[in-house]
Scaffold this active site. Structure first.
Site, PDB file in Angstrom:
ATOM      1  CG  HIS A 190      45.062 -91.659 -33.738  1.00 30.16           C
ATOM      2  ND1 HIS A 190      44.075 -92.621 -33.667  1.00 30.16           N
ATOM      3  CD2 HIS A 190      46.068 -92.218 -34.462  1.00 30.16           C
ATOM      4  CE1 HIS A 190      44.482 -93.712 -34.307  1.00 30.16           C
ATOM      5  NE2 HIS A 190      45.681 -93.492 -34.800  1.00 30.16           N
ATOM      6  CG  HIS A 193      43.377 -97.737 -35.324  1.00 26.92           C
ATOM      7  ND1 HIS A 193      43.660 -96.864 -36.333  1.00 26.92           N
ATOM      8  CD2 HIS A 193      42.275 -98.400 -35.723  1.00 26.92           C
ATOM      9  CE1 HIS A 193      42.771 -96.969 -37.304  1.00 26.92           C
ATOM     10  NE2 HIS A 193      41.910 -97.908 -36.947  1.00 26.92           N
ATOM     11  CE1 TYR A 195      49.513 -97.188 -32.002  1.00 26.86           C
ATOM     12  CE2 TYR A 195      47.657 -96.602 -33.400  1.00 26.86           C
ATOM     13  CZ  TYR A 195      48.868 -97.254 -33.216  1.00 26.86           C
ATOM     14  OH  TYR A 195      49.417 -97.978 -34.243  1.00 26.86           O
TER      15      TYR A 195
HETATM   16  C1  LIG Z   1      49.879 -97.954 -44.211  1.00 27.20           C
HETATM   17  C2  LIG Z   1      48.760 -97.592 -43.269  1.00 27.20           C
HETATM   18  C3  LIG Z   1      48.989 -96.633 -42.299  1.00 27.20           C
HETATM   19  C4  LIG Z   1      47.950 -96.245 -41.437  1.00 27.20           C
HETATM   20  N1  LIG Z   1      48.177 -95.239 -40.533  1.00 27.20           N
HETATM   21  C5  LIG Z   1      47.150 -94.760 -39.799  1.00 27.20           C
HETATM   22  C6  LIG Z   1      47.321 -93.618 -38.975  1.00 27.20           C
HETATM   23  O1  LIG Z   1      48.402 -93.009 -38.914  1.00 27.20           O
HETATM   24  N2  LIG Z   1      46.262 -93.202 -38.247  1.00 27.20           N
HETATM   25  C7  LIG Z   1      45.045 -93.819 -38.299  1.00 27.20           C
HETATM   26  O2  LIG Z   1      44.108 -93.405 -37.624  1.00 27.20           O
HETATM   27  N3  LIG Z   1      44.852 -94.888 -39.099  1.00 27.20           N
HETATM   28  C8  LIG Z   1      45.855 -95.352 -39.865  1.00 27.20           C
HETATM   29  N4  LIG Z   1      45.636 -96.386 -40.732  1.00 27.20           N
HETATM   30  C9  LIG Z   1      44.261 -96.882 -40.944  1.00 27.20           C
HETATM   31  C10 LIG Z   1      43.632 -96.181 -42.166  1.00 27.20           C
HETATM   32  O3  LIG Z   1      43.423 -94.802 -41.904  1.00 27.20           O
HETATM   33  C11 LIG Z   1      42.283 -96.823 -42.562  1.00 27.20           C
HETATM   34  O4  LIG Z   1      41.363 -96.678 -41.519  1.00 27.20           O
HETATM   35  C12 LIG Z   1      42.450 -98.295 -42.921  1.00 27.20           C
HETATM   36  O5  LIG Z   1      43.470 -98.439 -43.903  1.00 27.20           O
HETATM   37  C13 LIG Z   1      41.174 -98.902 -43.467  1.00 27.20           C
HETATM   38  O6  LIG Z   1      40.714 -98.160 -44.580  1.00 27.20           O
HETATM   39  P1  LIG Z   1      40.937 -98.677 -46.098  1.00 27.20           P
HETATM   40  O7  LIG Z   1      40.216 -99.969 -46.220  1.00 27.20           O
HETATM   41  O8  LIG Z   1      40.325 -97.584 -46.939  1.00 27.20           O
HETATM   42  O9  LIG Z   1      42.407 -98.812 -46.327  1.00 27.20           O
HETATM   43  C14 LIG Z   1      46.675 -96.855 -41.557  1.00 27.20           C
HETATM   44  C15 LIG Z   1      46.474 -97.842 -42.512  1.00 27.20           C
HETATM   45  C16 LIG Z   1      47.483 -98.216 -43.375  1.00 27.20           C
HETATM   46  C17 LIG Z   1      47.214 -99.244 -44.438  1.00 27.20           C
END
Ligand SMILES: Cc1cc2nc3c(=O)[nH]c(=O)nc-3n(C[C@H](O)[C@H](O)[C@H](O)COP(=O)(O)O)c2cc1C
Length: 380
Positions: A190, A193, A195
């Site tokens: 990872h 974002h 981190y």
């Molecule tokens: C509830 C939630 C939890 C997420 N947790 C993570 C995570 O643990 N690791 C990560 O890299 N991105 C995380 N994301 C980002 C998602 O992997 C994804 O990149 C983001 O939701 C945008 O894609 P989408 O438009 O298909 O939802 C999270 C997003 C949401 C909504």
């Protein structure tokens, strides 16, 4: 008879939408290109994966489909949220096993996203209440939680000394080893974002003066040393990385994200890793706030030689277009997969989608908002 079965199969493949065409990712044969994105759900009480995750992940598994776990801590300093899973203790590794087995039983391919939050933490999540660690000692200002009203408070971080950095890299290596022990098919580092890894990469955060700060090359050194260590431990064919060069989530923007994304894509080629998973520039935050943005991932897609996964704000049509136009090999879906356990089937039928409920993204209930999203009704 046999001929007509083959013909029907061929016809089906010809008629298939681009997202539902097979793809060979290294040694893995994927039957379609709809990936389950990593999704933190905060239901791993005491940082230990729970039995309810067996149902959650297996509901979302298809034969030959790729799933990525929620972000999973590499050590006892890696946590910054309530009840996120880890993979640094024997108990955690054992707890992952039945979850991985359930995904494998349905023919899924399962990668573990390994994570360190760095300064996106609070001393109450840290051993002995110590300060969170980071590339910097610059504190993070309080942020709104994704429910829009709660505020997350962060403790001022402690800047890692240069001589401590190999120990953190080693934590990622051990986490990767543990992931293999738990039965995962590989790991996703990872690096997105805001981190820890992103706190080294991005110039809004990194203010170091040692070999891990300053130039782009220096800022990317930590990420690449982790890649190298993990590759040496489990093999490049089992390693992916997630990056979000354009995002500024958690005050981690960069003044030249395009150069950064390209530098990383090219540098990663040296290690021959399996995939690079990049978050679209339109995603400003990790939880789905989108913006209009002129940038594109295309230069990085072209530069990176392995499998390229794109994520962020995709619907069915945009995913199909990205694959058809060769802008990505695979497309990861977050919120849609969270709310639609049978997302590939719905895309195949162009069926309506369940709406996601933001208010239960991170609640701790083992069922509500987790395993109770309905499947399409069986027409059989
Ligand atoms: C509830 C939630 C939890 C997420 N947790 C993570 C995570 O643990 N690791 C990560 O890299 N991105 C995380 N994301 C980002 C998602 O992997 C994804 O990149 C983001 O939701 C945008 O894609 P989408 O438009 O298909 O939802 C999270 C997003 C949401 C909504």
């Amino acid at each position: 008879m046999a001929n007509s079965v083959v013909e029907t199969q061929q016809q089906q493949e010809q008629n298939a939408i681009p997202l539902l065409t097979p793809y060979k990712m290294g040694n893995f044969t994927l039957s379609h290109r709809i990936v389950m994105a990593p999704l933190t759900r905060q239901r791993s009480y005491g940082n230990v994966p729970q039995p309810h995750a067996i149902l959650y992940y297996s509901q979302r598994t298809t034969k030959g489909g790729l799933l990525i776990t929620e972000a999973t801590g590499v050590s006892n300093t890696a946590q910054g949220y309530q009840d996120t899973p880890g993979i640094w203790t024997k108990e955690q590794v054992e707890a992952w096993k039945p979850i991985v087995d359930a995904v494998h039983a349905k023919g899924g391919i399962f990668f573990c996203q390994i994570w360190h939050v760095g300064r996106v933490s609070n001393s109450r999540f840290q051993p002995k209440g110590q300060a969170p660690i980071s590339s910097t000692d610059k504190p993070l200002t309080p942020q709104h939680r994704s429910n829009g009203f709660e505020i997350a408070e962060f403790s001022p971080p402690r800047r890692l000394r240069t001589d401590e950095i190999p120990g953190i890299i080693n934590d990622f290596r051990l986490a990767a080893r543990n992931a293999m022990e738990a039965g995962f098919d590989g790991v996703e580092i990872h690096g997105a974002h805001g981190y820890l890894i992103d706190q080294f990469i991005k110039d809004e955060v990194n203010d170091r003066t040692d070999q891990y700060g300053g130039s782009l090359e220096n800022r990317c050194r930590f990420a690449l040393e982790i890649v190298e260590a993990v590759v040496n431990e489990i093999g490049a064919d089992k390693v992916g990385i997630r990056l979000s060069p354009f995002a500024d989530y958690m005050e981690s923007g960069d003044s030249n994200p395009k150069a950064l994304g390209l530098y990383m894509a090219e540098a990663l080629n040296k290690y021959g890793i399996l995939y690079c998973h990049m978050v679209e520039p339109r995603m400003r935050t990790a939880v789905g706030d989108e913006c209009v943005c002129p940038h594109s991932l295309l230069p990085m897609r072209k530069a990176f030689k392995g499998t390229f996964i794109a994520a962020g704000g995709y619907n069915r049509e945009e995913g199909n277009e990205a694959v058809a136009e060769n802008r990505a090999d695979l497309v990861a879906y977050g919120r849609f997969f969270l709310a639609n356990p049978d997302l590939p089937r719905r895309f195949e039928l162009n069926a309506p989608l369940n709406k996601y409920h933001r208010e239960t993204f991170y609640t701790s209930d083992p069922v509500v908002g987790y395993t109770d999203y309905p499947f399409l009704e069986s027409t059989a």
